[in-house]
Design an enzyme around this catalytic site. Sequence first.
Site, PDB file in Angstrom:
ATOM      1  N   LYS A 197      -1.214  23.741 -24.573  1.00 50.45           N
ATOM      2  CA  LYS A 197       0.252  23.974 -24.151  1.00 50.45           C
ATOM      3  C   LYS A 197       0.653  25.513 -23.938  1.00 50.45           C
ATOM      4  CE  LYS A 197       2.772  22.960 -28.374  1.00 50.45           C
ATOM      5  NZ  LYS A 197       3.712  22.158 -29.125  1.00 50.45           N
ATOM      6  N   GLY A 247      -8.165  32.628 -45.048  1.00 50.13           N
ATOM      7  CA  GLY A 247      -9.107  32.605 -46.209  1.00 50.13           C
ATOM      8  C   GLY A 247     -10.463  32.158 -45.550  1.00 50.13           C
ATOM      9  N   ARG A 306      -4.240  19.107 -49.442  1.00 47.33           N
ATOM     10  CA  ARG A 306      -5.334  19.505 -49.135  1.00 47.33           C
ATOM     11  C   ARG A 306      -6.122  20.529 -50.074  1.00 47.33           C
ATOM     12  NH1 ARG A 306      -6.720  23.959 -45.712  1.00 47.33           N
ATOM     13  NH2 ARG A 306      -4.621  24.459 -45.173  1.00 47.33           N
ATOM     14  N   GLU A 325     -11.195  30.310 -53.726  1.00 47.42           N
ATOM     15  CA  GLU A 325      -9.550  29.903 -53.611  1.00 47.42           C
ATOM     16  C   GLU A 325      -9.165  28.926 -54.427  1.00 47.42           C
ATOM     17  OE1 GLU A 325      -9.274  28.900 -49.484  1.00 47.42           O
ATOM     18  OE2 GLU A 325      -9.208  31.011 -48.770  1.00 47.42           O
ATOM     19  N   ALA A 362      -9.941  24.663 -33.163  1.00 49.24           N
ATOM     20  CA  ALA A 362     -11.231  24.603 -33.882  1.00 49.24           C
ATOM     21  C   ALA A 362     -11.713  23.029 -33.446  1.00 49.24           C
ATOM     22  CB  ALA A 362     -11.184  24.745 -35.321  1.00 49.24           C
ATOM     23  N   ALA A 363     -10.913  21.981 -33.601  1.00 49.82           N
ATOM     24  CA  ALA A 363     -11.185  20.823 -33.502  1.00 49.82           C
ATOM     25  C   ALA A 363     -11.687  20.445 -32.071  1.00 49.82           C
ATOM     26  CB  ALA A 363     -10.115  19.732 -34.057  1.00 49.82           C
ATOM     27  N   HIS A 403       2.465  26.235 -48.800  1.00 48.56           N
ATOM     28  CA  HIS A 403       1.527  27.391 -49.350  1.00 48.56           C
ATOM     29  C   HIS A 403       2.264  28.133 -50.098  1.00 48.56           C
ATOM     30  CE1 HIS A 403      -1.297  30.632 -49.478  1.00 48.56           C
ATOM     31  NE2 HIS A 403      -2.213  29.916 -48.709  1.00 48.56           N
TER      32      HIS A 403
END
Length: 531
Positions: A33, A46, A382, A111, A13-14, A235
Amino acid sequence: MIQHDVLIIGSGAAGLTAALVLAERCKVLVLAKGALDGGSTAWAQGGIAAVLDEGDTFEDHIRDTMIAGGGLNRRETVEFVVEHAPEAIRRLAEIGVPFNAEAGALHLTREGGHSHRRIVHVDDATGFAVQKALIAAAKAHPNITLKPDMVVVDLVTDRHRGDGKPGNRVWGVYALDQSTGRVGCFSARATILATGGAGRTYLFSTAPRGATGDGIAMAWRAGARVSNMEFMQFHPTCLYNLEVKNFLITEAVRGEGGHLKLPPGVPGGGERFMPRFDPREELAPRDIVARAIDHEIKRLGLDYVHLDISHKDPEFVRGHFPNIYERLLGLGIDMTKEPIPVVPAQHYTCGGVLIDLNGRTDLPGLYAVGECSESGLHGANRLASNSLLECFVFGDAAARDILARWDQFEAPPKLRAWDESRVTDSDEEVVIKQNWTELRRFMWNYVGIVRTNKRLERAAHRIKLLRNEVAEYYQHFRVSADLIELRNLVDTASLIIKSARARRESRGLHFNQDYPETQPAARDTILVPDR
Ligand code: FAD
Ligand code: SIN
């Protein structure tokens, strides 16, 4: 030497967000990679947090982020990301991410740690849809070259200049082409690290195999500061299964009413336990829920606890979680009728290469974005679904900063080719495997959810031995993908242990029984390399 305008390491994504913005004006090379969709992005379930509901506010999203983060977050960064979130979602919709919608508006799920429904999603496989759309958009752009199966070994800096001029400017990377086994030098005016997290430093992790902290280790070796590495997120709900070790059960299952219960056969069996730990119950932030599960597992000698959503209408469950439902059914668990056995597992790397609001690192010419970076957004823990968001906002910010400063980025000088003198192939692959397993096991046991000074000391001792062994091995043999990853894992684990030992308090994800209190002042752990 192969030269491009901008080099991006990582196609998640980044990295691809940055590539798409840069490609408006420059030629971009993206290295990955393994497969282009091999990072964590494609595994995200999520969704993405953004204030899109009328009753919700930026201030609430900022507050929720900082509460989850144990007050360690940098408020300026939190504001920056939260305020750019709606725009990031709009851009994703524009490139074709098919977000779930209801009655003409995006469907928002909930969430842990969020005071409102604010998670946009694509069923329970958001990351897969996002990764697919980003790859399609990047492939369609004539200014973007995508090269999978290229394992970056190290950053190329002034130290590698042909003319011997000193400095710490980054000019590109050395990368192993897996199809030829040769290491090439790829140079650029600017380099962006978007290499993801370091979950595989732990025995049990929801992250894919390649999450070995490569970017963090490379930046550290090149002289960049790294921060808050002690904050490894676990998690609460990874599937407990003897065959399938890393399948996540999204937090949205709890967001949509799932309960955590003790399994039958123990005192309190079949009952919910989260109300005993936190008034927010199953929707408390992740650090609290993971620690509560760990506590119950250790107290009662359990293998797992239960996550139960079978009290909800089966249609509702299948409709919201179609992929998880199918996957579990394949393993003999019908989540509409019975509870799911779950355990905590490593999930996210909150720390990383220290960056500013433009994604700039300490080293001229080097940017870092996404999970490999530490921007100040997450603090000590986070908040759910803030990670993909950070990738989009910082991928965009770094790319815009490069474009705005383009005239200041010189063309790379002549750089030394990779030293091919290490021509011997290792005949001891077993050493790599053995070291990898040993590292992941002691990190899990000694630097896990609950830490003590003694355990951290043991880990520090072991990592020292392992680092020496791997360094010696690295000097003697031709590099392979496994050796490159092991070297990075060892360096990253060493940074985690060093940071954990430096923090003399418990805060967010870092819980040390010998320092159970939280200090009044929140301070980052910033490690400075010998330069
Ligand atoms: P990644 O997507 O991990 O990409 C890393 C890239 O770097 C890959 O292309 C890889 O090949 C490349 N790379 C790495 N090392 C090298 C090297 N040495 N040489 C060349 N290339 C290299 N976050 C949310 O916000 N919402 C969610 O719902 C969510 N669910 C998740 C579910 C799971 C199971 C997991 C594991 C994570 C989840 N996360 C979620 C976290 C989120 O997915 C990640 O933090 C995010 O995708 C990271 O994106 P990234 O671009 O930084 O890195
Ligand atoms: C999940 O779906 O539970 C993961 C969300 C996240 O990591 O933010």
